[in-house]
Motif scaffolding. Structure first.
Motif, PDB file in Angstrom:
ATOM      1  N   GLU A  60       0.833  -1.208   0.000  1.00 46.96           N
ATOM      2  CA  GLU A  60       0.000   0.000   0.000  1.00 46.96           C
ATOM      3  C   GLU A  60       0.865   1.254   0.000  1.00 46.96           C
ATOM      4  OE1 GLU A  60      -3.792  -1.956   2.458  1.00 46.96           O
ATOM      5  OE2 GLU A  60      -2.307  -0.727   3.506  1.00 46.96           O
ATOM      6  N   GLN A  61       1.930   1.260   0.809  1.00 47.32           N
ATOM      7  CA  GLN A  61       2.853   2.400   0.858  1.00 47.32           C
ATOM      8  C   GLN A  61       3.497   2.633  -0.510  1.00 47.32           C
ATOM      9  OE1 GLN A  61       6.748   1.639   2.361  1.00 47.32           O
ATOM     10  NE2 GLN A  61       6.873   3.578   3.492  1.00 47.32           N
ATOM     11  N   LEU A  62       3.986   1.568  -1.114  1.00 43.32           N
ATOM     12  CA  LEU A  62       4.650   1.681  -2.407  1.00 43.32           C
ATOM     13  C   LEU A  62       3.685   2.137  -3.496  1.00 43.32           C
ATOM     14  CD1 LEU A  62       6.732  -1.608  -2.197  1.00 43.32           C
ATOM     15  CD2 LEU A  62       7.709   0.693  -2.325  1.00 43.32           C
ATOM     16  N   TYR A  63       2.496   1.555  -3.522  1.00 45.16           N
ATOM     17  CA  TYR A  63       1.519   1.916  -4.548  1.00 45.16           C
ATOM     18  C   TYR A  63       1.181   3.402  -4.470  1.00 45.16           C
ATOM     19  CZ  TYR A  63      -2.892   2.238  -7.076  1.00 45.16           C
ATOM     20  OH  TYR A  63      -3.897   2.628  -7.929  1.00 45.16           O
ATOM     21  N   ASP A  64       0.948   3.894  -3.267  1.00 41.73           N
ATOM     22  CA  ASP A  64       0.634   5.326  -3.110  1.00 41.73           C
ATOM     23  C   ASP A  64       1.792   6.190  -3.618  1.00 41.73           C
ATOM     24  OD1 ASP A  64      -1.796   4.693  -1.999  1.00 41.73           O
ATOM     25  OD2 ASP A  64      -1.154   5.004   0.080  1.00 41.73           O
ATOM     26  N   ALA A  65       3.017   5.800  -3.313  1.00 46.12           N
ATOM     27  CA  ALA A  65       4.177   6.581  -3.750  1.00 46.12           C
ATOM     28  C   ALA A  65       4.337   6.539  -5.262  1.00 46.12           C
ATOM     29  CB  ALA A  65       5.449   6.046  -3.071  1.00 46.12           C
ATOM     30  N   PHE A  66       4.092   5.383  -5.861  1.00 45.26           N
ATOM     31  CA  PHE A  66       4.260   5.256  -7.307  1.00 45.26           C
ATOM     32  C   PHE A  66       3.204   6.067  -8.048  1.00 45.26           C
ATOM     33  CE2 PHE A  66       6.158   0.757  -6.559  1.00 45.26           C
ATOM     34  CZ  PHE A  66       7.307   1.334  -6.058  1.00 45.26           C
ATOM     35  N   VAL A  67       1.981   6.054  -7.549  1.00 44.14           N
ATOM     36  CA  VAL A  67       0.912   6.823  -8.190  1.00 44.14           C
ATOM     37  C   VAL A  67       1.199   8.318  -8.063  1.00 44.14           C
ATOM     38  CG1 VAL A  67      -1.529   7.438  -8.056  1.00 44.14           C
ATOM     39  CG2 VAL A  67      -0.836   5.034  -7.916  1.00 44.14           C
ATOM     40  N   SER A  68       1.581   8.755  -6.875  1.00 42.91           N
ATOM     41  CA  SER A  68       1.784  10.191  -6.662  1.00 42.91           C
ATOM     42  C   SER A  68       2.997  10.723  -7.429  1.00 42.91           C
ATOM     43  CB  SER A  68       1.938  10.490  -5.164  1.00 42.91           C
ATOM     44  OG  SER A  68       3.081   9.841  -4.638  1.00 42.91           O
ATOM     45  N   SER A  69       3.987   9.859  -7.675  1.00 46.25           N
ATOM     46  CA  SER A  69       5.182  10.302  -8.398  1.00 46.25           C
ATOM     47  C   SER A  69       5.029  10.182  -9.909  1.00 46.25           C
ATOM     48  CB  SER A  69       6.394   9.486  -7.962  1.00 46.25           C
ATOM     49  OG  SER A  69       6.285   8.135  -8.396  1.00 46.25           O
ATOM     50  N   GLY A  70       3.965   9.518 -10.369  1.00 44.31           N
ATOM     51  CA  GLY A  70       3.780   9.318 -11.799  1.00 44.31           C
ATOM     52  C   GLY A  70       4.777   8.342 -12.400  1.00 44.31           C
ATOM     53  N   LEU A  71       5.174   7.351 -11.635  1.00 46.48           N
ATOM     54  CA  LEU A  71       6.166   6.375 -12.075  1.00 46.48           C
ATOM     55  C   LEU A  71       5.764   5.717 -13.393  1.00 46.48           C
ATOM     56  CD1 LEU A  71       8.777   4.759 -11.196  1.00 46.48           C
ATOM     57  CD2 LEU A  71       7.188   3.051 -10.273  1.00 46.48           C
ATOM     58  N   LYS A  72       6.758   5.538 -14.287  1.00 46.33           N
ATOM     59  CA  LYS A  72       6.535   4.891 -15.579  1.00 46.33           C
ATOM     60  C   LYS A  72       7.341   3.597 -15.667  1.00 46.33           C
ATOM     61  CE  LYS A  72       4.064   8.410 -16.937  1.00 46.33           C
ATOM     62  NZ  LYS A  72       2.597   8.298 -16.899  1.00 46.33           N
ATOM     63  N   LEU A  73       6.861   2.677 -16.504  1.00 45.01           N
ATOM     64  CA  LEU A  73       7.504   1.371 -16.658  1.00 45.01           C
ATOM     65  C   LEU A  73       8.967   1.493 -17.065  1.00 45.01           C
ATOM     66  CD1 LEU A  73       7.337  -1.764 -16.890  1.00 45.01           C
ATOM     67  CD2 LEU A  73       6.609  -1.437 -19.253  1.00 45.01           C
ATOM     68  N   ASP A  74       9.258   2.318 -18.080  1.00 45.28           N
ATOM     69  CA  ASP A  74      10.638   2.393 -18.557  1.00 45.28           C
ATOM     70  C   ASP A  74      11.566   3.014 -17.525  1.00 45.28           C
ATOM     71  OD1 ASP A  74       9.616   4.949 -18.710  1.00 45.28           O
ATOM     72  OD2 ASP A  74      10.275   5.339 -20.765  1.00 45.28           O
ATOM     73  N   GLU A  75      11.007   3.763 -16.570  1.00 42.81           N
ATOM     74  CA  GLU A  75      11.828   4.356 -15.517  1.00 42.81           C
ATOM     75  C   GLU A  75      12.290   3.290 -14.526  1.00 42.81           C
ATOM     76  OE1 GLU A  75      11.554   7.932 -12.149  1.00 42.81           O
ATOM     77  OE2 GLU A  75       9.752   7.261 -13.213  1.00 42.81           O
ATOM     78  N   PHE A  76      11.364   2.493 -13.998  1.00 40.84           N
ATOM     79  CA  PHE A  76      11.791   1.543 -12.972  1.00 40.84           C
ATOM     80  C   PHE A  76      12.417   0.283 -13.567  1.00 40.84           C
ATOM     81  CE2 PHE A  76       7.480  -0.265 -13.517  1.00 40.84           C
ATOM     82  CZ  PHE A  76       7.733  -1.630 -13.454  1.00 40.84           C
ATOM     83  N   GLU A  77      12.141  -0.014 -14.835  1.00 40.57           N
ATOM     84  CA  GLU A  77      12.808  -1.151 -15.475  1.00 40.57           C
ATOM     85  C   GLU A  77      14.133  -0.733 -16.116  1.00 40.57           C
ATOM     86  OE1 GLU A  77      11.841  -4.834 -16.229  1.00 40.57           O
ATOM     87  OE2 GLU A  77      11.408  -4.177 -14.191  1.00 40.57           O
ATOM     88  N   GLY A  78      14.443   0.546 -16.039  1.00 39.32           N
ATOM     89  CA  GLY A  78      15.691   1.058 -16.593  1.00 39.32           C
ATOM     90  C   GLY A  78      16.850   0.957 -15.616  1.00 39.32           C
ATOM     91  N   PRO A  79      17.994   1.554 -15.964  1.00 36.00           N
ATOM     92  CA  PRO A  79      19.218   1.360 -15.184  1.00 36.00           C
ATOM     93  C   PRO A  79      19.334   2.184 -13.906  1.00 36.00           C
ATOM     94  CG  PRO A  79      19.652   2.749 -17.090  1.00 36.00           C
ATOM     95  CD  PRO A  79      18.230   2.285 -17.223  1.00 36.00           C
ATOM     96  N   LYS A  80      18.466   3.135 -13.683  1.00 38.61           N
ATOM     97  CA  LYS A  80      18.647   3.991 -12.512  1.00 38.61           C
ATOM     98  C   LYS A  80      18.412   3.251 -11.208  1.00 38.61           C
ATOM     99  CE  LYS A  80      17.231   8.403 -10.457  1.00 38.61           C
ATOM    100  NZ  LYS A  80      16.403   9.615 -10.596  1.00 38.61           N
ATOM    101  N   TYR A  81      17.422   2.358 -11.182  1.00 39.22           N
ATOM    102  CA  TYR A  81      17.010   1.742  -9.916  1.00 39.22           C
ATOM    103  C   TYR A  81      17.306   0.244  -9.845  1.00 39.22           C
ATOM    104  CZ  TYR A  81      14.463   6.127  -9.453  1.00 39.22           C
ATOM    105  OH  TYR A  81      14.134   7.456  -9.367  1.00 39.22           O
ATOM    106  N   LYS A  82      18.074  -0.275 -10.794  1.00 38.05           N
ATOM    107  CA  LYS A  82      18.474  -1.684 -10.744  1.00 38.05           C
ATOM    108  C   LYS A  82      19.990  -1.739 -10.657  1.00 38.05           C
ATOM    109  CE  LYS A  82      14.532  -3.939 -12.837  1.00 38.05           C
ATOM    110  NZ  LYS A  82      14.081  -4.951 -13.787  1.00 38.05           N
ATOM    111  N   ARG A  83      20.502  -2.396  -9.632  1.00 43.33           N
ATOM    112  CA  ARG A  83      21.918  -2.307  -9.330  1.00 43.33           C
ATOM    113  C   ARG A  83      22.814  -2.786 -10.479  1.00 43.33           C
ATOM    114  NH1 ARG A  83      20.574   1.209  -6.282  1.00 43.33           N
ATOM    115  NH2 ARG A  83      20.668   1.075  -4.013  1.00 43.33           N
ATOM    116  N   ILE A  84      22.556  -3.960 -11.032  1.00 44.99           N
ATOM    117  CA  ILE A  84      23.430  -4.485 -12.071  1.00 44.99           C
ATOM    118  C   ILE A  84      23.317  -3.650 -13.340  1.00 44.99           C
ATOM    119  CG2 ILE A  84      21.706  -6.232 -12.733  1.00 44.99           C
ATOM    120  CD1 ILE A  84      25.552  -6.465 -13.063  1.00 44.99           C
ATOM    121  N   ALA A  85      22.107  -3.240 -13.697  1.00 44.07           N
ATOM    122  CA  ALA A  85      21.916  -2.425 -14.900  1.00 44.07           C
ATOM    123  C   ALA A  85      22.611  -1.074 -14.759  1.00 44.07           C
ATOM    124  CB  ALA A  85      20.423  -2.229 -15.180  1.00 44.07           C
TER     125      ALA A  85
END
Length: 337
Positions: free
Chosen positions: A288-313
């Protein structure tokens, strides 16, 4: 998540950080502290390292390659950083007279332990370079414990939850992000393995409880960090995410397959031993905490599946850009003026 809580409780904090992920903030940082060095591999070779550690009351050693994909990238680096770097730092800490050393271990040490609950005395069966490195460090650091040097080993469950340096290569965070941005709770395995999970805020509380406990309660102790009730099969986590995120459904990637890592962890010992450790989070509340944060920030698929938030990428991107070398050391840029 840990540093601001330590400062709030009146502790003086200094850092040791290579800053490999300095551009990976999802939220603003909550605290800044002075630093005594960078890469742990270089720090332990610093002729002044013992003097820099002298006078510290405790070291909370979190530094290391942080997950299996990054650990698999070059297993020799994982051994050098996670195992040898930790062991060398512990020896220096002992020479400097630092009385307490709290080591960030992992429930990955249990590896493929099956469907039965396993406690701190259970067989260690790591199946990845990351898990092997953590076991090696535990064994070697325990061997130098004595009346003047007291290590404690915290085997954290799989982390999740909102934090300034949010990671999307963690199962709860990743599944929630997929659901929030696409409507699909996207499983990349068959969902059958068991995992213990723990919110990053509760992990911070475990370090504080260990730090502030009487020495007799934590000397050479090993603690599984989490709640026994917070063990889930991956598909159960997916179902919780589906129930929280409106109009979402569970789906599987085309190459979804079984995961050899499978363990259910008994966390009752830390509850009995460290009375100040009181976990606050459950999977559902965390989603619930994460969902609220993702909605309010306007998170997009290519952002979180991209290299900024994945350690190896992120590391591969930095190596390609030339800001980090193949050994994961930052490259200094020459600037003409």
């Amino acid at each position: 998540m840990l540093t601001p809580r330590l400062l709030e409780r009146g502790h003086d904090v200094v850092g040791l950080d290579s800053e490999l992920f300095e551009h990976c903030f999802f939220l603003p940082a909550k605290a800044q502290v002075p630093s005594i060095g960078g890469d742990v591999r270089d720090f332990v070779r610093d002729p002044d390292a013992v003097e820099k550690l002298r006078g510290l009351d405790a070291i909370i050693h979190l530094a290391g390659l942080s997950n299996d994909p990054l650990g698999d990238y070059r297993p020799g680096l994982t051994q050098e950083i996670n195992a040898q770097g930790s062991i060398d730092l512990a020896h220096l800490a002992k020479q400097a007279g630092v009385p307490r050393f709290i080591y960030a271990s992992s429930c990955s040490n249990y590896g493929a332990s099956g469907d039965d609950f396993i406690d701190e005395g259970g067989e260690l069966n790591p199946v990845t370079p990351y898990g092997v490195s953590k076991v090696e460090a535990e064994i070697a650091i325990r061997a130098i414990a004595d009346d003047s040097f007291s290590p404690t080993f915290l085997r954290a469950s799989t982390a999740y939850g909102l934090s300034p340096m949010l990671r999307f290569d963690l199962v709860v965070n990743n599944l929630t992000a997929w659901a929030a941005t696409t409507g699909e709770v996207h499983l990349k395995s068959d969902g059958s393995p068991w995992r213990p999970i723990v919110h990053v805020e509760d992990i911070a509380l475990a370090y504080i409880a260990s730090l502030e406990a009487e020495r007799t309660d934590v000397h050479c102790e090993v603690f599984n960090v989490g709640l026994t009730s917070e063990n889930y099969q991956i598909r159960e986590i997916a179902e919780i995410v589906r129930d929280v995120v409106p109009n979402s459904r569970v789906g599987f990637s085309d190459d979804a397959s079984p995961d050899v890592r499978n363990y259910r962890v008994d966390c009752n010992y830390i509850a009995r031993k460290l009375h100040n450790f009181k976990p606050q989070w459950t999977c559902r509340r965390g989603v619930e905490q994460l969902y609220d944060a993702f909605v309010s920030s306007g998170l997009k698929l290519d952002e979180f599946e991209g290299p900024k938030y994945k350690r190896i990428a992120h590391m591969k991107q930095r190596i390609e850009a030339g800001s980090v070398d193949q050994d994961l050391r930052p490259v200094r840029q020459l600037v003409s003026v």
